[in-house]
Design a protein around this motif. Structure first.
Motif, PDB file in Angstrom:
ATOM      1  N   UNK A   8       0.835  -1.203   0.000  1.00 50.90           N
ATOM      2  CA  UNK A   8       0.000   0.000   0.000  1.00 50.90           C
ATOM      3  C   UNK A   8       0.869   1.252   0.000  1.00 50.90           C
ATOM      4  N   UNK A   9       1.019   1.918  -1.167  1.00 50.01           N
ATOM      5  CA  UNK A   9       1.718   3.208  -1.171  1.00 50.01           C
ATOM      6  C   UNK A   9       0.929   4.237  -0.373  1.00 50.01           C
ATOM      7  N   UNK A  10       1.610   5.249   0.119  1.00 49.34           N
ATOM      8  CA  UNK A  10       0.980   6.266   0.948  1.00 49.34           C
ATOM      9  C   UNK A  10       0.119   7.219   0.153  1.00 49.34           C
ATOM     10  N   UNK A  28      12.898  10.118  -5.169  1.00 50.61           N
ATOM     11  CA  UNK A  28      12.548  10.843  -3.958  1.00 50.61           C
ATOM     12  C   UNK A  28      12.088   9.916  -2.858  1.00 50.61           C
ATOM     13  N   UNK A  29      11.449  10.507  -1.852  1.00 54.87           N
ATOM     14  CA  UNK A  29      11.012   9.769  -0.661  1.00 54.87           C
ATOM     15  C   UNK A  29       9.529   9.430  -0.783  1.00 54.87           C
ATOM     16  N   UNK A  30       9.175   8.187  -0.426  1.00 53.50           N
ATOM     17  CA  UNK A  30       7.779   7.760  -0.501  1.00 53.50           C
ATOM     18  C   UNK A  30       7.401   6.919   0.726  1.00 53.50           C
ATOM     19  N   UNK A  31       6.218   7.212   1.281  1.00 53.17           N
ATOM     20  CA  UNK A  31       5.661   6.387   2.340  1.00 53.17           C
ATOM     21  C   UNK A  31       5.027   5.122   1.749  1.00 53.17           C
ATOM     22  N   UNK A  32       5.014   4.036   2.545  1.00 51.12           N
ATOM     23  CA  UNK A  32       4.294   2.829   2.151  1.00 51.12           C
ATOM     24  C   UNK A  32       4.121   1.935   3.376  1.00 51.12           C
ATOM     25  N   UNK A  62      -3.590  -9.612   5.141  1.00 46.95           N
ATOM     26  CA  UNK A  62      -4.981 -10.004   5.397  1.00 46.95           C
ATOM     27  C   UNK A  62      -5.789  -8.812   5.882  1.00 46.95           C
ATOM     28  N   UNK A  63      -5.536  -7.652   5.255  1.00 45.33           N
ATOM     29  CA  UNK A  63      -6.285  -6.431   5.543  1.00 45.33           C
ATOM     30  C   UNK A  63      -5.760  -5.600   6.686  1.00 45.33           C
ATOM     31  N   UNK A  64      -4.744  -6.078   7.401  1.00 50.03           N
ATOM     32  CA  UNK A  64      -4.188  -5.345   8.544  1.00 50.03           C
ATOM     33  C   UNK A  64      -2.949  -4.577   8.102  1.00 50.03           C
ATOM     34  N   UNK A  65      -2.885  -3.280   8.412  1.00 50.18           N
ATOM     35  CA  UNK A  65      -1.740  -2.454   8.045  1.00 50.18           C
ATOM     36  C   UNK A  65      -0.528  -2.842   8.882  1.00 50.18           C
ATOM     37  N   UNK A  66       0.567  -3.146   8.211  1.00 47.13           N
ATOM     38  CA  UNK A  66       1.798  -3.590   8.874  1.00 47.13           C
ATOM     39  C   UNK A  66       2.984  -2.855   8.256  1.00 47.13           C
ATOM     40  N   UNK A  67       3.866  -2.320   9.090  1.00 49.81           N
ATOM     41  CA  UNK A  67       5.076  -1.700   8.564  1.00 49.81           C
ATOM     42  C   UNK A  67       6.064  -2.760   8.105  1.00 49.81           C
ATOM     43  N   UNK A  68       6.942  -2.367   7.201  1.00 49.88           N
ATOM     44  CA  UNK A  68       7.957  -3.254   6.647  1.00 49.88           C
ATOM     45  C   UNK A  68       9.089  -3.401   7.665  1.00 49.88           C
ATOM     46  N   UNK A 104       3.902   6.138  12.843  1.00 49.78           N
ATOM     47  CA  UNK A 104       5.164   5.689  12.283  1.00 49.78           C
ATOM     48  C   UNK A 104       4.876   4.823  11.056  1.00 49.78           C
ATOM     49  N   UNK A 105       5.496   5.177   9.934  1.00 46.41           N
ATOM     50  CA  UNK A 105       5.179   4.565   8.649  1.00 46.41           C
ATOM     51  C   UNK A 105       6.466   4.227   7.907  1.00 46.41           C
TER      52      UNK A 105
END
Length: 372
Positions: free
Chosen positions: A57-59, A90-94, A99-105, A117-118
């Motif tokens: 998921x890109x920001x 450049x800089x990009x958030x993602x 399974x539908x839950x947002x998780x950081x890399x 925090x992203x």
């Protein structure tokens, strides 16, 4: 034999990918992914053995990675990966959706954006040396804590001081108050924006005057209360900075600029307080229904008076953020038609993202405090 073949195949794939690209500079130490290819394509990788579906998921829609969510492919060993088309430098958030839950890399550093925090990735730009760390004298970014009676709390601002600040102890410096966008905080400009390196490089080139840059959190509210940041800035932050640092504490040597939400705050605060600020920078601020007669309390009605008080009104946006670029450019044309002096600078090929604002800062700062 099948398991041995699979291991060998995975090793070969890893070696092939490594030859074509390299880990992003924003990876945590030792992490091989995300990996950026020489062609600008990015391979993202996540180990999620029990997951049924993993997506990248890109920001937001206005970013240089593409529209998401982007489905990732599951390998036989339970790892997931996807390679994107060439990304905008450049800089990009993602983040990942597991399974539908947002998780950081876990392979990437995180940055405060989107209100949390992203994960973020830095894509190299051949023309990006202006924000890279170089062999030049470096200033310092200091944490400045001050008490806010308005908010009944301690607040933190980050303050950039130029390379000669601790050497030229008799010198006083003009000040730029520089604001972040929505969902970010006072760390944004130095962490994601690399403002300190931009300043270092401009000063080393003799392209701008040495100055102090103050970066504060643009939120001053409890719950759903009205944001009182203007009160904090004018009544608390500026006096605190003038008391703690060797500033040129007058309007001629004070500027304000900001990106997106910070740009809108800059317009509202600086235009209505021209006895405090003489230089104004608006980076990708949303603008709707602008008119030179009624906007901001009619400040543009008297062009001669405005031009006498405001040394610089700078407007800018990326060419790929049409909802903002168009209205800002139209506002510039309307101002010009009304006799108001302003400049409009566009960032070619970038959207509502940090590369636009890094370029904006590089163009804006050399225009400041030229009267001496």
């Amino acid at each position: 034999m099948r398991s041995v073949s699979l291991i060998l195949a995975l090793v070969c794939v890893g070696m092939e990918t490594q030859e074509e690209g390299s880990p992003a500079t924003t990876n945590v130490r030792g992490a091989g992914y995300p990996q950026i290819g020489k062609d600008g394509r990015i391979t993202f990788w996540l180990k999620a053995l029990e997951a049924q579906r993993v997506e990248l998921q890109p920001g937001g829609d206005d970013n240089g990675l593409g529209r998401g969510p982007i489905a990732m492919n599951r390998g036989e060993d339970g790892t997931w990966s996807v390679t994107t088309p060439a990304a905008v430098p450049g800089f990009h958030y993602y983040w990942f959706l597991v399974d539908g839950v947002a998780v950081n890399d876990p392979g990437s550093e995180t940055f405060f954006g989107w209100g949390r925090q992203t994960s973020g990735i830095e894509v190299p730009d051949p023309e990006g040396t202006f924000y890279e760390i170089r062999d030049v004298p470096h200033g310092a970014v200091r944490a400045h804590w001050y008490w806010s009676p308005v908010m009944n709390e301690w607040r933190r601002a980050f303050v950039y001081t130029p390379p000669d600040y601790d050497v030229s102890i008799e010198s006083r410096y003009p000040v730029l108050y520089l604001q972040h966008g929505a969902g970010e905080d006072e760390r944004g400009w130095s962490s994601q924006g690399r403002a300190n390196f931009i300043m270092d490089n401009l000063i080393a080139e003799g392209a701008c005057r040495p100055m102090i840059v103050v970066m504060d959190r643009g939120y001053a509210q409890q719950g759903r209360e009205e944001n009182r940041f203007g009160e904090v800035l004018l009544g608390e932050l500026i006096p605190s900075i003038d008391g703690a640092f060797r500033t040129r504490a007058d309007r001629e040597h004070r500027a304000m600029a900001g990106l997106s939400m910070g740009g809108a705050q800059t317009l509202q605060i600086a235009l209505m307080n021209r006895d405090v600020f003489s230089h104004i920078g608006v980076f990708s601020a949303p603008l709707r229904g602008f008119d030179t007669e009624g906007a901001y309390g009619g400040v543009f009605r008297d062009a001669e008076r405005f031009n006498d008080r405001v040394a610089l009104l700078w407007l800018g946006a990326g060419t790929e953020e049409p909802r903002i670029h168009g209205p800002l450019k139209a506002a510039h044309e309307a101002l010009k038609g009304a006799g108001i002096e302003s400049v409009f600078v566009e960032s070619e090929g970038t959207s509502h993202e940090w590369q636009t604002w890094r370029r904006a800062l590089r163009d804006f700062v050399p225009r400041l405090f030229r009267e001496e």
